[in-house]
Design an enzyme around this catalytic site. Sequence first.
Site, PDB file in Angstrom:
ATOM      1  N   ASP A  69      41.624  28.524  10.781  1.00 52.72           N
ATOM      2  CA  ASP A  69      42.729  28.887   9.899  1.00 52.72           C
ATOM      3  C   ASP A  69      42.234  29.099   8.471  1.00 52.72           C
ATOM      4  O   ASP A  69      42.598  30.070   7.806  1.00 52.72           O
ATOM      5  CB  ASP A  69      43.828  27.828   9.946  1.00 52.72           C
ATOM      6  CG  ASP A  69      43.303  26.400   9.843  1.00 52.72           C
ATOM      7  OD1 ASP A  69      42.076  26.201   9.890  1.00 52.72           O
ATOM      8  OD2 ASP A  69      44.126  25.473   9.717  1.00 52.72           O
ATOM      9  N   ASP A 118      39.106  41.395  13.775  1.00 56.00           N
ATOM     10  CA  ASP A 118      40.040  42.422  13.312  1.00 56.00           C
ATOM     11  C   ASP A 118      40.417  42.203  11.849  1.00 56.00           C
ATOM     12  O   ASP A 118      40.596  43.171  11.094  1.00 56.00           O
ATOM     13  CB  ASP A 118      41.292  42.424  14.188  1.00 56.00           C
ATOM     14  CG  ASP A 118      41.066  43.110  15.524  1.00 56.00           C
ATOM     15  OD1 ASP A 118      39.894  43.389  15.859  1.00 56.00           O
ATOM     16  OD2 ASP A 118      42.041  43.360  16.246  1.00 56.00           O
ATOM     17  N   LYS A 154      37.826  24.814  15.435  1.00 52.58           N
ATOM     18  CA  LYS A 154      38.854  23.839  15.080  1.00 52.58           C
ATOM     19  C   LYS A 154      38.374  22.462  15.530  1.00 52.58           C
ATOM     20  O   LYS A 154      39.050  21.729  16.270  1.00 52.58           O
ATOM     21  CB  LYS A 154      40.197  24.184  15.726  1.00 52.58           C
ATOM     22  CG  LYS A 154      40.955  25.269  15.001  1.00 52.58           C
ATOM     23  CD  LYS A 154      41.361  24.870  13.579  1.00 52.58           C
ATOM     24  CE  LYS A 154      42.464  23.862  13.555  1.00 52.58           C
ATOM     25  NZ  LYS A 154      42.887  23.545  12.142  1.00 52.58           N
ATOM     26  N   TYR A 189      39.695  33.123  26.849  1.00 54.04           N
ATOM     27  CA  TYR A 189      39.813  34.329  27.667  1.00 54.04           C
ATOM     28  C   TYR A 189      39.170  34.189  29.038  1.00 54.04           C
ATOM     29  O   TYR A 189      39.370  35.046  29.908  1.00 54.04           O
ATOM     30  CB  TYR A 189      39.211  35.524  26.932  1.00 54.04           C
ATOM     31  CG  TYR A 189      39.993  35.954  25.705  1.00 54.04           C
ATOM     32  CD1 TYR A 189      41.221  35.392  25.396  1.00 54.04           C
ATOM     33  CD2 TYR A 189      39.488  36.908  24.848  1.00 54.04           C
ATOM     34  CE1 TYR A 189      41.919  35.773  24.266  1.00 54.04           C
ATOM     35  CE2 TYR A 189      40.184  37.302  23.714  1.00 54.04           C
ATOM     36  CZ  TYR A 189      41.401  36.732  23.431  1.00 54.04           C
ATOM     37  OH  TYR A 189      42.092  37.118  22.311  1.00 54.04           O
ATOM     38  N   ASP A 244      37.840  37.046  18.299  1.00 59.43           N
ATOM     39  CA  ASP A 244      38.631  38.264  18.457  1.00 59.43           C
ATOM     40  C   ASP A 244      39.561  38.449  17.258  1.00 59.43           C
ATOM     41  O   ASP A 244      39.642  39.533  16.662  1.00 59.43           O
ATOM     42  CB  ASP A 244      39.440  38.155  19.754  1.00 59.43           C
ATOM     43  CG  ASP A 244      40.089  39.460  20.166  1.00 59.43           C
ATOM     44  OD1 ASP A 244      39.848  40.500  19.518  1.00 59.43           O
ATOM     45  OD2 ASP A 244      40.832  39.447  21.163  1.00 59.43           O
TER      46      ASP A 244
END
Length: 360
Positions: free
Chosen positions: A224, A252, A192, A137, A248
């Site tokens: 993942d 959620d 990752k 971001y 982020d």
Amino acid sequence: MNTYDIATIDGDGIGPEVCQSAIAVLREACGERLRFTAWPGGAAHHARTGAVLPEETFAACRSAHAILHGAAGLPGITYADGTEVGNDLHLQLRFRLDLYANVRPNRLYRGVRSPLAGWEAGGIDYVIVRENTEGLYASRGAGVNLRGEVATDTLVVTRKGVERVARFAFELARRRQGAPRDGRRRVTVCDKANILRSYAFFRAICDEVARGYADVEIDYAYADAITVHMLKKPDFYDVIVAENMFGDIISDLGAGTVGGLGIAASAELGDSHGLFQGAHGSAPDIAGQDLASPLATILSGALMLRWLGERHGDDALVQGAARVERAVEDVLAAGQTVPRDLGGQARCSEITQAVCRQLG
């Protein structure tokens, strides 16, 4: 007795309703020790004036003890590049005030049914700490769109950025009671590192920081794989630290396991400033109808009280935070005043009044 100046930005959609609800609850909990001053900002303000975050609002936020925000963003109000104007309100505050740690608690409260079968109150109780100023971001507004044919954004990871958010996560774990499963203080690094050098760098720096915290375990999970683990063994987690975009996404997901974004509190913290708002959006389709749940913003207000209390050595505010959280849980557990997103029919005003009564 200390008093604290709180800059508030109602914002757009349901923002004014939930922000004012949180203010009412915080006043009930702390009396006149909090001085709230409203300032303009948001997508609608941008449509009227061309500024999503006016300079006078930013100056007030910079000088306040803390910032409480409702929500921002409206359909169709975008920049020329197609990105949403509303998001830019807290993004500007985030980067200009260096709010590098986004704190997202995930706790299953009494009275809330998890979509994960078999989990009871307290069985899910962990915090995601998302690096908030770097990662993918950091490219916002700076990526490349070449002739409308190729678009690129760059993932940015710095030693300073990772060190400070990792230290924040370990310090937080040290203050907590450990994971529900085994009571062990644990920081899980979400990355990752098996694929990308940037994430291998992120993990290596977390390892360096971990050496200074012998009382806190370090654990690792690929981004993942952790989405599976958060569903199958959520009680294993205590604190999770992640790069901006991964943080982020999994924040959620975590919220979904404990009731959804309507109950998801959020704090964006730096060394000197703090911004507090619910993790949900502005929900313009129900704005002004007294249908929104204020719980995420109320619980974000509790995070604000705890942060202020710890920062200023004010035990009364820390106790006030615990009282607000307990009042919310007691209201939900009673089952009489439940918001629509959690299966009830209670209105925003009714929930606010119920929490205030529980505090009284």
